[in-house]
Structure formats: C-alpha cells, structure tokens
Motif scaffolding. Structure first.
Motif, short mmCIF file in Angstrom:
data_model
loop_
_atom_site.label_atom_id
_atom_site.label_comp_id
_atom_site.label_asym_id
_atom_site.label_seq_id
_atom_site.Cartn_x
_atom_site.Cartn_y
_atom_site.Cartn_z
N CYS A 290 40.01 43.48 35.05
CA CYS A 290 38.62 43.23 35.40
C CYS A 290 37.72 44.04 34.47
CB CYS A 290 38.34 43.64 36.85
SG CYS A 290 39.11 42.55 38.07
N PRO A 291 36.54 43.56 34.14
CA PRO A 291 35.99 42.26 34.54
C PRO A 291 36.48 41.13 33.64
CG PRO A 291 34.38 43.44 33.24
CD PRO A 291 35.55 44.38 33.40
N ILE A 292 36.50 39.93 34.19
CA ILE A 292 36.83 38.75 33.39
C ILE A 292 35.64 38.45 32.47
CG2 ILE A 292 37.29 36.27 33.48
CD1 ILE A 292 39.62 37.95 34.42
N PRO A 293 35.88 38.21 31.19
CA PRO A 293 34.76 37.90 30.30
C PRO A 293 33.94 36.71 30.80
CG PRO A 293 36.77 38.29 29.04
CD PRO A 293 37.16 38.25 30.48
N ALA A 294 32.64 36.85 30.69
CA ALA A 294 31.75 35.78 31.15
C ALA A 294 32.03 34.46 30.46
CB ALA A 294 30.29 36.19 30.94
N LEU A 295 32.55 34.53 29.22
CA LEU A 295 32.85 33.30 28.48
C LEU A 295 33.92 32.46 29.16
CD1 LEU A 295 32.87 34.67 24.81
CD2 LEU A 295 31.16 33.16 25.84
N LEU A 296 34.74 33.11 30.01
CA LEU A 296 35.85 32.40 30.66
C LEU A 296 35.54 32.08 32.12
CD1 LEU A 296 38.89 34.42 29.22
CD2 LEU A 296 37.95 32.25 28.41
N ALA A 297 34.29 32.17 32.50
CA ALA A 297 33.92 31.91 33.90
C ALA A 297 34.32 30.51 34.35
CB ALA A 297 32.42 32.12 34.08
N TYR A 298 34.34 29.56 33.42
CA TYR A 298 34.66 28.17 33.78
C TYR A 298 36.11 27.99 34.19
CZ TYR A 298 36.94 27.74 29.20
OH TYR A 298 37.77 27.90 28.13
N GLU B 208 41.87 39.94 43.36
CA GLU B 208 40.73 39.43 44.11
C GLU B 208 41.23 38.52 45.22
OE1 GLU B 208 37.44 41.29 42.29
OE2 GLU B 208 37.76 40.17 44.12
N SER B 209 40.59 38.55 46.36
CA SER B 209 41.12 37.88 47.54
C SER B 209 41.02 36.36 47.48
CB SER B 209 40.40 38.37 48.79
OG SER B 209 39.01 38.11 48.68
N ASP B 210 40.03 35.82 46.72
CA ASP B 210 39.82 34.38 46.78
C ASP B 210 40.15 33.67 45.47
OD1 ASP B 210 36.19 34.31 46.32
OD2 ASP B 210 37.80 35.30 45.22
N GLY B 211 40.66 34.38 44.51
CA GLY B 211 41.03 33.74 43.27
C GLY B 211 39.87 33.46 42.35
N GLY B 212 38.65 33.78 42.76
CA GLY B 212 37.51 33.57 41.88
C GLY B 212 37.27 34.78 41.00
N ILE B 213 36.28 34.69 40.15
CA ILE B 213 35.96 35.80 39.27
C ILE B 213 35.09 36.79 40.01
CG2 ILE B 213 34.83 36.43 37.10
CD1 ILE B 213 35.43 33.63 36.14
N ARG B 214 35.51 38.04 40.09
CA ARG B 214 34.76 39.10 40.72
C ARG B 214 34.63 40.23 39.73
NH1 ARG B 214 33.79 35.56 43.46
NH2 ARG B 214 34.07 35.25 45.69
N SER B 215 33.56 40.26 39.00
CA SER B 215 33.38 41.25 37.94
C SER B 215 32.64 42.47 38.46
CB SER B 215 32.61 40.63 36.77
OG SER B 215 33.30 39.49 36.28
N GLY B 216 32.99 42.92 39.66
CA GLY B 216 32.36 44.10 40.21
C GLY B 216 30.97 43.85 40.73
N VAL B 217 30.59 42.62 40.98
CA VAL B 217 29.26 42.29 41.45
C VAL B 217 29.21 42.40 42.96
CG1 VAL B 217 27.47 40.52 41.50
CG2 VAL B 217 28.93 40.76 39.50
#
Length: 652
Positions: A468-476, A489-498
C-alpha cells in the motif's frame, strides 16, 4: 452420367413452398439451408454442360487414356436424390476415387444402400461422402447400423480411404474396416458407439496373429466410443500419422506410441488414466499433442517438449504432479498448455524462458511457487528471455516475490498487433499477461497502466498482496494491497490510507485484558478515559466485534484458497462439456461449387480452437499440417477469448 443428372439434378417444384431454400437437417448438419432452385441445383454440373457434360474435363475428375472415369468428383454438387447406385453402376466399374461429400440432399437406406453400392465398385480405393445422409431413408425394421455384415462383405478389397464424417451414422465400428490396406478412416461427428476398431487377425496353423496395417489416419472425434486404446495402435500401425478421437469416452492407459511417422495425437476430453507415455517425448515427426481434459497422473516425461518438429502441446485439465523438467525445448515449440494440474516447482522454469519460439504459455491453476525469474536471475544468455511470448497465464498459483521490471519489455507489450482477415471481417490477435490469484508483493507495477487503452493487450494482476498504497494509475484494476501488519484490505478494493473508507485493523489501538477481564491499556490511548464508563465499554465491544468480523473474513478467504487447492486434484476428473465449433473449414478436395459445407473440425483444447486436419498419404490424401491450434487458425474461427483459463485469441 446423363441419367444421373436427370435424376439427381432435376429442378424442384417450389410452387407450394414459395421459396428456393429447403431445410435438409437429416444429414447431420442441423438447420442447413440448401438452395434447390433450378439455377442452383448442380450448378457446376450445369455449367459443364448438364446431361452432355464430359467429366473428363470437369474440375476434380480424372479419366484414363481409354476415356473411362477413374476419379469422379461430385462433391458439393447439390445432388438431391437417393444414392444412384444403378445409374452410376456402368461408371463405377472403373472409378477408383469417388468424392460425394457435401451433398446434403443425397440420401440412402443405410447399410442396404451402401452394400449394394460397394458391389458396383470393385476397384474403388477412396470413398468420400462426408456431409451426406446415407442413412436417412431407413424404415422400421431396417438395421440401424451403417456398417452391417453385408457392407463388410461387399466392401472393395482395395479400399484404402473412407470419409463419412457428419453423416448421422449410428452403430459400432467393425474390424472389417481395419484391413491390411486401410490407410485413412474418418468417421467424426456421428453417433458411433462401442470400442475402437481392432486390427484383423490371421490364423496360421494353431496360432493366431494380429495383422500389421497400413493405417495412417484415424479420426473419430465427437462420437460415444468407449473402452481403451489398444496397444496394437502403437505396435501394429507402423505408419500411423494421426490419431484423433477427442470428445469420446475412452478409458485406460495410453499405449506406448513410438512411431517416427506420428504427426499428431489428439485424445482430449476422454477418461484416460495412467501417465503420459515417455515414448511420446522427442518423436521427430510429432507436431501436435493434445491429451487435455483427461485423468492422467504422474510426472511429465523428461523430454516432453524436445521434439524437433513439435509445435503445440496441451496437457491441460489432468492431475499431473511434480516439476516441469529441465530440458532444451524444441526449436519450433509455440504453444504449451499445462494449466489446471498439480504441477509444482518454480513458476517460470529456465527451459520455458529460453524457448526461442514459445508464444503461448498457460500454466495457471497449478501449485507453482517462488519468485518470477528476471533476466538477472536467469544467468547465462539473458537475451533469450521469453523472446517470443505473446500470451502468458500464470494465474492461480502460489507465486511470490515482485513482478520483474523485465516483464515491461516482453513481446506481450512490445510486439505489434497482428490483424487477420476472417469471414467476420478483420480481427486482432490478443496479447495477454495473467498473474492473478498469487502472492505477489512489493509495489504494484504501475507501468501496466500504459496498456489500459491498448485494444489488443489484456492484463490481470488482481488477487495479490501488493504494498500500500496502490498507485492511482491502477485504480481501474480494483487491486488489493497489504497493510503494515500484513493484513489485506477487507473488501478487495483500493484503500490507500484514505479515511472514511471503512474500519482498518491497523488503525485500532492495541488492548489487553487484566485478570478481572477489564481492558488494560496505556493511559494515553485508553478509550474508557476518553469516552467514559458505559460509552467506553460500548466502543471496545464494537471494536472487538469488528476485529472478529475482519478475522472471520480473512479466515474464510484463506480456507477457500486452501479448499480450492485441495479440491483441484479431484476436479481433474470432472466431465467437461466442450462447445463444438461451427466455423467453416476447407471442403474435401477441390471445391468447384458455391455451397461447400465446412469440413468437420476437431476440438483440440489448444486455445480452445478448432483445426482441420488432413494428413498427406501416398494414396493421394490432401496435404495440410495436422498441427493443433495455429495462431492464424485460431483467428480464423472468430473466437473471442479472455485472460485466465480460456485462451485469449482474437478481438474484433
């Protein structure tokens, strides 16, 4: 021939139907529309002169010096009649090769018609009548089998080639077809049952010996043939070039095929057991081997990919174990599929990395582990690093470490897109990289974002443990990432410490319980002091509930992964339903007519693609490479693919 023309090419009265197309589905090609109007019926024959046509000058036919017809070509002529044995009898006395394939309106009464017809053709060596309906006129009480004892008795003794694919044939395959002279037997896409035909035996004195045969081509795909593949196919067929019996119910172990003439072995989607015969390794003539979707066990033979002519190998969907052997992969190997087995060892063996022409590599759903080798770790000859790979699937393994930066320069990403022309228009061959469902760590490779909008490239790196964090470029890509305490992360989504994105375990204060069961925390973090007695207990209870829920989620995910691995071996023995292709292929022989039906295609497992195999033989068989799923053939089928499991092939 004039009488045959008047009978089989007579214009059809379509006044009642009011149309020029009739559905003739009894031929085995369900829903086939055949134009039976005056202009279209026997169009080639009409253009050649109709009743007065000189077949010595009709394309595909051949006459001897005395004017007798030796090769009679009527394939895809649009004949619409019962097999005209009496009308053709004067001609058939001299005919050696007869091409009747593709006449969907050519009917017959099964074995009775065929036996009578054979009796008129004592010199016939080739009988090709695929895509006809020779059994469609059987009546109640008729023997349903095409190959009756009467057919065996009347069969010309010089007959060396039979093609009766896609004819709705039922019954068993008699041993009488396995004469000493038989070279080619194609009976694919029918309703045949029983076992594979056995070789005839001869008696000498008090002993009976099996008779060696000239058999070169045996094609029985898409029937219901059962039982073992007899050892005699390896010992008494020294000239065997192609054996293809996919999508049947064959059982038992494979015989030790060792013929240097062997060009292709296709036995996918059966119930074969035992090991992959070591004798298949390194055969000089072998071009394609497809043993996928069976129940084969044991380890891979040491030289399984070393053949000098070998191009395609598929062992997908078995229960093979052990490591991929260290070997020098053959110079022409382009396609390797060993997915959905129980293979272990390093994820990318050096042998495969250095394969000079390897373009399609499928190793997903195994137990491969360890890091992915980079050029630096490869050592000698780093310039040979996956130099030809266009599709590589390593998903659903146990691979750890980081994604090598060398992957960014693989031909998957750098090779130009290739367009091919198909019946559906221009299509693009797909490039793909699948690393999903592993244990990859480190920074998520943000260079992959460069491929997001590239139409012919597909990439999947989901289901790993990137930092973490996952690069914003790979959010898709909806990637997961590891927290500092090694929890996902519990839901498999991107959680960049937000903040505001749900409770994160790493954010919770650490607590312990004293002997009385009350929370014991440091003064500067004690939630009871901050919130007060009852509110503090409620907050702590909520925390514990969330902690337990998170732990349950992680445990469930881990157990699913473990159970999937444990169940993988058992799943190898599950029956697989294979979608058959209806893509047109080349017709049998020259095709003078516009209505030539597709030649039957055999599902290979290679790229889930279909290919048409015609192996050259001295008897005059049409020449083609019996080689499995070629890239161009895959594109020609117009078949879509995806990353992970099913082969990415083409995209429109």
């Amino acid at each position: 021939m004039a009488a045959t023309f008047r009978t089989c090419c007579a214009p059809l009265d379509l006044t009642a139907a009011g149309a020029g197309a009739v559905d003739i589905s009894q031929s085995g090609a369900t829903g086939s529309q055949v134009d039976l109007s005056t202009e279209a019926t026997c169009l080639v024959w009409r253009r050649a002169g109709g009743e007065s046509a000189d077949f010595c000058h009709v394309r595909g036919s051949l006459c001897a010096a005395d004017g007798t017809i030796r090769h009679l070509y009527l394939a895809s002529f649009g004949l619409r009649c019962e097999l005209p044995r009496e009308l053709l009898a004067p001609v058939m006395r001299h005919v050696e090769r007869l091409e009747l394939g593709g006449n969907l309106g050519l009917t017959g009464r099964g074995g009775a018609s065929l036996a009578a017809f054979f009796a008129t053709a004592p010199n016939m060596t080739h009988f090709h009548a695929a895509y006809t309906a020779l059994s469609s006129l059987r009546t109640v009480g008729d023997d349903p089998q095409l190959f009756t004892p009467a057919v065996c008795d009347a069969m010309p003794r010089v007959l060396i080639s039979i093609r009766l694919g896609s004819g709705g044939i039922v019954g068993t395959i008699p041993s009488c077809l396995m004469t000493r002279h038989m070279q080619e037997l194609q009976l694919q896409n029918n309703n045949l049952t029983g076992s594979l035909p056995s070789f005839l035996s001869v008696s000498t004195g008090n002993t009976t010996n099996n008779m060696s045969t000239s058999l070169r081509v045996l094609v029985l795909d898409n029937n219901t043939v059962s039982g073992p593949v007899a050892t005699t196919y390896a010992t008494l067929a020294p000239n065997l070039t192609l054996i293809s019996a996919s999508n049947n119910q064959l059982t038992g172990q494979l015989p030790p095929f060792a013929q240097h003439t062997l060009h292709a072995v296709r036995l996918t989607t059966n119930r074969l057991t035992g090991t992959v015969p070591a004798s298949l390794a390194g055969l000089p003539g072998m071009d394609a081997m497809d043993l996928s979707r069976n129940a084969l066990t044991g380890t891979l033979p040491p030289g399984i990919l070393t053949g000098v002519g070998l191009r395609d190998v598929s062992l997908r969907g078995n229960a093979l174990t052990g490591v991929i052997p260290n070997m020098t992969v053959g110079p022409n190997v382009r396609y390797v599929d060993m997915s959905a087995n129980l293979l272990s060892g390093v994820a990318l063996p050096p042998a495969l990395i250095r394969a000079p022409k390897l373009a399609y590599l499928y190793l997903e759903e195994n137990l491969l582990q360890g890091p992915l080798l980079s050029r630096a770790l490869l050592g000698n000859a780093p310039e040979t690093y996956l130099v030809s790979v266009r599709v590589m699937d390593l998903g659903r393994n146990l691979i750890d470490g980081v994604v090598p930066t060398d992957f960014a320069t693989l031909p998957v990403f750098t090779a130009a897109a290739v367009q091919v022309s198909t019946a559906a228009g221009m299509r693009i061959l797909v490039h793909a990289l699948d690393l999903s469902g592993n244990r990859l760590t480190g920074p998520a490779p943000d260079w992959i974002a460069n491929t997001r909008y590239v139409a012919h490239i597909r990439v999947d790196i989901t289901g790993n443990r990137f930092d973490c964090p996952i690069p914003a470029l790979l959010a898709y890509m909806d990637l997961r990432c590891d927290q500092d305490d090694n929890t996902l992360e519990s839901d498999g989504g991107i959680r960049s410490g937000v903040g505001g994105g749900g409770f994160r375990i790493a954010d919770a204060p650490s607590t312990t319980l004293d002997n009385s069961g009350s929370p014991n925390v440091e003064d500067d973090e004690d939630p009871l002091r901050m919130l007060g007695g009852v509110a503090g207990v409620a907050a702590l209870s909520a925390f514990l509930m969330i902690f337990l829920a998170g732990t349950t989620v992680m445990t469930t995910l881990w157990m699913r992964q473990r159970n999937r691995r444990r169940g993988l071996g058992a799943s190898m023995f599950t029956d697989v339903t294979v979608e058959m292709s209806s893509s047109p292929g080349p017709s049998e022989g020259p095709s003078p007519g516009p209505s030539s039906p597709p030649t039957p295609q055999w599902r290979s497992g290679f790229a889930d693609a279909s290919t048409d195999v015609e192996v050259a033989a001295s008897a005059g068989f049409d020449t083609a490479a019996a080689g499995g799923a070629r890239v161009m053939e895959m594109a020609a089928t117009g078949r879509e693919g995806r990353v992970g499991g099913v082969r990415p092939v083409v995209r429109s």
